[in-house]
Write a protein that holds these residues in place. Structure first.
Motif, PDB file in Angstrom:
ATOM      1  N   ASN A   1      48.873 -28.439  72.717  1.00 19.53           N
ATOM      2  CA  ASN A   1      49.868 -27.741  73.535  1.00 19.53           C
ATOM      3  C   ASN A   1      49.250 -26.504  74.204  1.00 19.53           C
ATOM      4  N   GLU A   2      48.016 -26.701  74.677  1.00 16.27           N
ATOM      5  CA  GLU A   2      47.277 -25.676  75.408  1.00 16.27           C
ATOM      6  C   GLU A   2      46.899 -24.468  74.554  1.00 16.27           C
ATOM      7  N   LYS A   3      46.962 -24.618  73.240  1.00 16.29           N
ATOM      8  CA  LYS A   3      46.523 -23.576  72.331  1.00 16.29           C
ATOM      9  C   LYS A   3      45.317 -24.074  71.542  1.00 16.29           C
ATOM     10  N   ILE A   4      44.304 -23.233  71.422  1.00 17.31           N
ATOM     11  CA  ILE A   4      43.115 -23.625  70.673  1.00 17.31           C
ATOM     12  C   ILE A   4      43.441 -23.718  69.191  1.00 17.31           C
ATOM     13  N   VAL A   5      43.112 -24.867  68.598  1.00 16.82           N
ATOM     14  CA  VAL A   5      43.358 -25.050  67.166  1.00 16.82           C
ATOM     15  C   VAL A   5      42.056 -25.187  66.382  1.00 16.82           C
ATOM     16  N   SER A   6      40.932 -25.325  67.083  1.00 20.92           N
ATOM     17  CA  SER A   6      39.658 -25.462  66.384  1.00 20.92           C
ATOM     18  C   SER A   6      38.525 -25.328  67.386  1.00 20.92           C
TER      19      SER A   6
ATOM     20  N   TYR B   1      23.319 -23.134  72.499  1.00 21.09           N
ATOM     21  CA  TYR B   1      24.325 -23.899  71.769  1.00 21.09           C
ATOM     22  C   TYR B   1      25.383 -24.426  72.726  1.00 21.09           C
ATOM     23  N   SER B   2      26.134 -25.408  72.261  1.00 23.99           N
ATOM     24  CA  SER B   2      27.332 -25.850  72.966  1.00 23.99           C
ATOM     25  C   SER B   2      28.504 -25.698  72.013  1.00 23.99           C
ATOM     26  N   TYR B   3      29.683 -25.536  72.550  1.00 21.43           N
ATOM     27  CA  TYR B   3      30.857 -25.482  71.684  1.00 21.43           C
ATOM     28  C   TYR B   3      31.995 -26.278  72.318  1.00 21.43           C
ATOM     29  N   THR B   4      32.809 -26.834  71.473  1.00 21.44           N
ATOM     30  CA  THR B   4      33.948 -27.639  71.903  1.00 21.44           C
ATOM     31  C   THR B   4      35.236 -26.978  71.437  1.00 21.44           C
ATOM     32  N   GLU B   5      36.141 -26.758  72.368  1.00 22.14           N
ATOM     33  CA  GLU B   5      37.466 -26.220  72.033  1.00 22.14           C
ATOM     34  C   GLU B   5      38.437 -27.387  71.853  1.00 22.14           C
ATOM     35  N   TYR B   6      39.074 -27.476  70.713  1.00 23.62           N
ATOM     36  CA  TYR B   6      40.134 -28.445  70.484  1.00 23.62           C
ATOM     37  C   TYR B   6      41.471 -27.722  70.643  1.00 23.62           C
ATOM     38  N   THR B   7      42.303 -28.234  71.513  1.00 19.92           N
ATOM     39  CA  THR B   7      43.578 -27.568  71.778  1.00 19.92           C
ATOM     40  C   THR B   7      44.752 -28.501  71.532  1.00 19.92           C
TER      41      THR B   7
ATOM     42  N   ASP C   1      38.291 -18.063  68.774  1.00 21.78           N
ATOM     43  CA  ASP C   1      37.964 -17.245  69.934  1.00 21.78           C
ATOM     44  C   ASP C   1      36.520 -17.502  70.357  1.00 21.78           C
ATOM     45  N   PRO C   2      36.305 -18.088  71.548  1.00 21.46           N
ATOM     46  CA  PRO C   2      34.934 -18.339  72.017  1.00 21.46           C
ATOM     47  C   PRO C   2      34.101 -17.065  72.137  1.00 21.46           C
ATOM     48  N   GLU C   3      34.743 -15.932  72.385  1.00 12.65           N
ATOM     49  CA  GLU C   3      34.005 -14.679  72.495  1.00 12.65           C
ATOM     50  C   GLU C   3      33.450 -14.231  71.143  1.00 12.65           C
TER      51      GLU C   3
ATOM     52  N   LEU D   1      32.548 -16.340  68.839  1.00  2.91           N
ATOM     53  CA  LEU D   1      31.419 -17.252  68.655  1.00  2.91           C
ATOM     54  C   LEU D   1      30.207 -16.775  69.451  1.00  2.91           C
ATOM     55  N   LYS D   2      30.416 -16.395  70.701  1.00  5.67           N
ATOM     56  CA  LYS D   2      29.330 -15.937  71.564  1.00  5.67           C
ATOM     57  C   LYS D   2      28.665 -14.687  70.981  1.00  5.67           C
ATOM     58  N   LEU D   3      29.471 -13.728  70.547  1.00 11.38           N
ATOM     59  CA  LEU D   3      28.938 -12.488  69.979  1.00 11.38           C
ATOM     60  C   LEU D   3      28.157 -12.773  68.701  1.00 11.38           C
ATOM     61  N   ALA D   4      28.692 -13.652  67.853  1.00  9.67           N
ATOM     62  CA  ALA D   4      28.007 -13.977  66.598  1.00  9.67           C
ATOM     63  C   ALA D   4      26.664 -14.640  66.874  1.00  9.67           C
TER      64      ALA D   4
END
Length: 396
Positions: free
Chosen positions: A137-142, A129-135, A105-107, A109-112
């Protein structure tokens, strides 16, 4: 402190991931956005999104032992948030390029990240910071977290030595045997006296501006206040939000088991009176004040849960005998009269009601009865904080 908002923008790019020796994964839908946290060299985050095909092996998160159990913002997080907080802090302290965090959940991460920034005032080598979402089938896995460093590790060590030397000099004026109240008062007074408020200050979002350049904005004041009180073993955290409609940062501190607010930026009289030609004075109205007093001008963000601050025993005016609940003109006049002879050439009094406040202003300023209590050889200035019923008189 005024905070500029930059437009969110999108950059379309193409990323290629290589799996094993010959397999190449095409990554689609890469998106970047930048969001300002604070003014100028603002802490910010950049988000990337990568679509992965089945079979991709992702990096595993690594357990990090917490060093922040006693930190205020950390204690406000749930179990997932605390783990991500620990991972973020560990990466920043070790100057790590990037890590996989224990959330999808990017939120979270943002709150932390915001809470790390609230608990640690000395992270001068990062701007966000920057963050990368790995998805899949359109679901975040990392999610991969990468701090934005403003200097190399070697440059950081050199700057840390300079800051350490300045902090040692700054704290040499207060004894370790002093009470916590005296320590907090010392930090508040001397940051105001030594550091000027300057919207154009370099490194204004970190303690370089405060300790090295002696010019900063509210984030620099709040970060330095936290940094110094941490050295003195006084619980403290940075509070962000708005004040008089502008983005702002101040502090929450704990004394004798009770919480108080302090705003070192507003403690600098020139901040609220930018066009004034008067000399800088310490505005004690923003040293150890209550939630009720804070709410008149300040609105905190909701990323950390804040206590209801009702205690007044360590309030500056109560502690120093400068709080009046009845009209005693001679006692009040003696206090203001000492302004002509004291080191700061100023004196501040807080009144229990608007009636008393207005009576004091009329008596000492408009009727010029201050002359009954001292010989005035210079100019008389006065600073009002009507929201807190505080009147400061300076003779210089």
């Amino acid at each position: 402190m005024k905070r500029k908002r930059r437009a969110i923008f999108f950059v379309i790019a193409l990323f290629i991931l290589a799996a094993a020796a010959v397999t190449v994964w095409n990554v689609q839908g890469v998106r970047e956005k930048v969001v300002d946290y604070w003014e100028e060299q603002s802490r910010e985050y950049t988000a990337f999104k990568k679509e992965l095909t089945a079979g991709t092996i992702l990096e595993k998160t690594v357990y990090v032992e917490s060093i922040s159990e006693d930190k205020y913002a950390y204690q406000c997080l749930d179990k997932e948030g605390k783990q991500v907080y620990d991972e973020i802090l560990n990466a920043i302290l070790n100057h790590t390029e990037k890590i996989t965090v224990a959330t999808l959940d990017p939120e979270v991460l943002k709150l932390a990240f915001e809470d790390v920034s609230s608990d640690y005032g000395g992270l001068f080598w990062i701007s966000g910071y920057s963050y990368t979402e790995y998805t899949r089938n359109e679901k975040i896995v990392s999610i991969e977290f990468a701090p934005k460093y403003t200097m190399t590790y070697e440059e950081r060590e050199i700057m840390q030595k300079r800051i350490d030397a300045e902090v040692e000099r700054f704290l040499s004026g207060i004894s370790s045997e002093s009470s916590d109240y005296e320590k907090v008062k010392y930090v508040f007074e001397n940051l105001v006296r030594e550091v000027d408020y300057d919207k154009g200050a370099e490194n204004s979002q970190n303690i370089i501006s405060t300790f090295i350049n002696k010019k900063t904005v509210c984030q620099g004041y709040a970060s330095a206040t936290l940094y110094l009180l941490d050295y003195l073993n006084i619980p403290c955290v940075i509070v962000t939000g708005s004040a008089n409609g502008e983005a702002h940062a101040w502090n929450l501190v704990q004394l004798d088991g009770e919480y108080y607010y302090m705003d070192t930026t507003w403690g600098n009289s020139t901040y609220l009176n930018e066009d004034s030609q008067e000399a800088k004075m310490v505005n004690y109205g923003y040293l150890l004040f209550t939630t009720e007093e804070m709410s008149a001008t300040h609105t905190p963000d909701d990323h950390i849960k804040l206590p209801e601050c009702t205690a007044i025993s360590n309030n500056y005016f109560v502690h120093e005998g400068l709080y009046f609940t009845e009209w005693l003109p001679d006692e009040i006049g003696d206090i203001y009269g000492r302004a002509a002879y004291g080191e700061d050439h100023s004196a501040t009094v807080k009144f229990a009601s608007k009636e008393l406040y207005d009576k004091a202003k009329s008596y000492f300023i408009e009727q010029q009865r201050l002359e009954d209590y001292c010989e005035i050889t210079g100019n008389v200035y006065y600073l009002e904080v009507p929201s807190q019923l505080i009147l400061t008189i300076s003779i210089k």
